[in-house]
Design an enzyme around this catalytic site. Structure first.
Site, mmCIF file in Angstrom:
data_model
loop_
_atom_site.group_PDB
_atom_site.id
_atom_site.type_symbol
_atom_site.label_atom_id
_atom_site.label_comp_id
_atom_site.label_asym_id
_atom_site.label_seq_id
_atom_site.Cartn_x
_atom_site.Cartn_y
_atom_site.Cartn_z
ATOM 1 N N LYS A 172 -13.227 5.936 50.185
ATOM 2 C CA LYS A 172 -12.449 5.034 51.040
ATOM 3 C C LYS A 172 -11.001 5.094 50.571
ATOM 4 C CE LYS A 172 -11.007 0.949 50.860
ATOM 5 N NZ LYS A 172 -9.720 1.246 51.519
ATOM 6 N N GLU A 248 -10.783 1.361 36.986
ATOM 7 C CA GLU A 248 -9.412 1.589 36.498
ATOM 8 C C GLU A 248 -8.562 0.499 37.134
ATOM 9 O OE1 GLU A 248 -8.492 3.699 34.298
ATOM 10 O OE2 GLU A 248 -10.212 5.048 34.185
ATOM 11 N N ARG A 276 9.446 5.357 37.351
ATOM 12 C CA ARG A 276 8.822 6.484 38.064
ATOM 13 C C ARG A 276 8.044 5.944 39.256
ATOM 14 N NH1 ARG A 276 4.338 9.104 36.137
ATOM 15 N NH2 ARG A 276 3.367 7.264 35.276
ATOM 16 N N CYS A 282 0.478 1.707 37.592
ATOM 17 C CA CYS A 282 -0.312 0.773 36.772
ATOM 18 C C CYS A 282 0.108 0.849 35.315
ATOM 19 C CB CYS A 282 -1.791 1.100 36.902
ATOM 20 S SG CYS A 282 -2.151 2.806 36.484
ATOM 21 N N GLU A 379 1.621 -8.903 36.663
ATOM 22 C CA GLU A 379 1.886 -7.478 36.867
ATOM 23 C C GLU A 379 2.952 -7.377 37.961
ATOM 24 O OE1 GLU A 379 -1.344 -5.048 38.366
ATOM 25 O OE2 GLU A 379 -0.462 -3.257 37.456
ATOM 26 N N SER A 439 0.465 9.607 31.043
ATOM 27 C CA SER A 439 -0.572 10.222 31.887
ATOM 28 C C SER A 439 -0.672 11.718 31.650
ATOM 29 C CB SER A 439 -0.247 9.984 33.370
ATOM 30 O OG SER A 439 -0.075 8.617 33.592
#
Ligand code: NAP
Length: 475
Positions: A172, A248, A276, A282, A379, A439
């Site tokens: 999805k 996550e 960025r 996240c 956040e 990452s």
């Protein structure tokens, strides 16, 4: 541009003909109408994935690996086209979108290599009566739900290892960015991924989609990337059928600048960690703790760098920060800045909404923010950076850990011994030590505490999509 959903290897309309609009966040204009799936489409997609999966699981790992590698090649060849799509529906600058495509494609190359290296074990039972043989078959059909901030990479980080391990998949994609997902679906077919193995079913009713999907018998796992709030809802629902879950979730990363830090490097790292992908990651640095002796200097230099950021449509070459995803995100920035000012923060740069169409907010640095201020506890997910002075190491570690989140942390110091000691005390799954970027497909991505369950990438990632079976035998 592909706007139909992918089910059973065919691109089709929704069974009930529904569509939903996709908007360019830089202009607010509709750029496509995409098929919006309902329960009937989800049921068909799972059934097709189930049939295709049993055949795929029986193929040689080398064949699966080579298929994954072809996907990497096709995505790499299509980098420019995919980047244009990402920028059109998400808004991020083209340079970031190109970077995302390279990162997203790399999960196929990395997992092609992991697919032929899945290990089992053979041991002798302590009693000496038998052997213990352990192997890792695929789970079955995996439901994947992903967010809009990385329209390609949040899918491929799950999809590549799931396919490598021999699973079928129903995806999805986010309602706000389904176009990139559908184009990747086309590339999978071109690379030789069997019809039906991967199904991409956008929807305007994500809760209904999930409710239907988790009740289908072949679905045995949910892999979700998104907010902690939604993650909790999915975990509760997945419990009904005791589905395996990988989560996550959200972050609230501290970025700590010690008194001995190289401030030029810290500002460069802060810009990377914060800005960025239009500040919508996240892993984004959320709270900047600077030692009292360097706090003013750091905040002023950081504000000067933020003032240089060029906001505008992602497709313009000069743009270094695109629009936020929607009007609601802009309003969240307005409220957070207002509340921080009421709490005594000083606006060093930015602080408001520019007078232009689209969902923009001026890159903002706030000085003299208190740790208790709501902006340090939320956040932010946008281009607003609060700088909070601190006095000593124990106090800053306590503040860094004073959150239910634990995805990422950043530490800047020239003393590597101190840097490592502090890194180990921060309860977060990933730490950038004198680096503003963490990452990497080869590294384990994931969070502690309410930032998630399980890991993506590295050698761990593919095992998340495997069962463990043990056979007791003797000969
Ligand atoms: P979100 O609101 O949680 O949505 C994520 C996905 O969940 C979307 O596809 C959304 O569908 C779907 N969804 C929402 N409610 C649902 C429900 N009740 N049932 C089933 N699906 C549902 O998050 P977002 O705003 O898209 O993304 C931002 C969040 O993701 C931030 O918290 C960020 O930190 C987190 N994130 C985490 C990582 C990581 O790796 N840890 C990476 C990227 C982002 P629709 O869009 O169709 O509504």
């Amino acid at each position: 541009m592909q706007t139909q959903m992918l089910i059973g290897g065919d691109f089709t309309d929704a069974a009930d003909g529904s569509t939903m609009p996709v908007e360019d966040p830089a202009t607010g204009e509709t750029i496509a109408e995409v098929a919006a799936g309902g329960p009937a489409d989800v049921v068909t997609a799972v059934a097709r994935a189930h049939v295709a999966q049993s055949q795929w699981a029986a193929t040689a790992p080398r064949d699966r690996a080579e298929t994954l590698r072809r996907v990497w090649q096709l995505m790499t060849d299509a980098q420019e086209e995919l980047a244009d799509l990402i920028t059109a529906e998400n808004g991020k600058p083209l340079a970031d979108a190109r970077g995302e495509v390279a990162y997203a494609a790399e999960f196929f190359r990395w997992n092609a290599e992991e697919t032929v290296r899945l290990r089992g074990e053979l041991g002798v039972a302590p009693s000496g009566t038998n052997r213990i043989l352990v192997h890792h078959p695929p789970i079955g059909v995996v439901a994947m739900i992903t967010p809009w901030n990385f329209p390609a990479a949040m899918i491929t980080r799950k999809l590549a290892p799931a396919l490598g391990a021999g699973n079928g998949v129903v995806i999805k994609p986010p309602a706000q960015t389904p176009l990139t997902a559908l184009r990747i679906g086309e590339l999978l077919g071109d690379a030789g991924v069997p019809d039906g193995l991967v199904n991409v079913v956008p929807t305007a009713d994500s809760a209904g989609w999930f409710d239907t999907c988790v009740d289908q018998e072949p679905v045995r796992m949910v892999s979700f990337t998104g907010s902690t709030e939604v993650g909790r809802v999915l975990l509760r629902r997945a419990a009904d059928r005791v589905l395996k879950t990988v989560m996550e979730l959200g972050g609230n990363a501290p970025f700590i600048v010690f008194d001995d830090a190289d401030l030029d490097a810290a500002v460069e790292g802060a810009m990377l960690a914060k800005m960025r992908h239009s500040a919508e990651t996240c892993t984004a640095a959320n709270r900047f703790y600077a030692h009292r002796s360097v706090a003013t200097d750091f905040a002023e230099r950081f504000a000067a760098a933020m003032a240089e950021v060029q906001i505008g449509p992602g497709a313009d070459d000069a743009t270094t920060c695109g629009p936020l995803i929607d009007a609601e995100a802009v309003q969240r920035m307005v409220t957070l800045v207002e509340e921080a000012r009421d709490d005594g923060a000083r606006v060093l740069t930015g602080g408001g909404v520019p007078d232009r169409p689209g969902h923009f907010f001026n890159p903002t640095v706030l000085g003299e923010v208190g740790h208790a201020s709501s902006i340090a506890r939320t956040e932010i997910f946008g281009p607003v950076a609060p700088v909070i002075p601190f006095e000593d190491t124990d106090a800053v570690i306590e503040m860094a850990n004073d959150t239910e989140m634990g995805l990422t942390g950043y530490v800047y110091t020239e003393d590597l011994r101190r840097g490592l000691a502090v890194s180990e005390r921060i309860r977060a799954g990933m730490i950038g030590l004198n680096r503003g970027l963490v990452s990497d497909p080869a590294a384990p991505f994931g969070g502690m505490k309410q930032s998630g369950l399980g890991r993506e990438g590295s050698t761990d990632g593919i095992y998340e999509f495997c069962e463990t079976q043990y056979i007791a035998t003797s000969w």
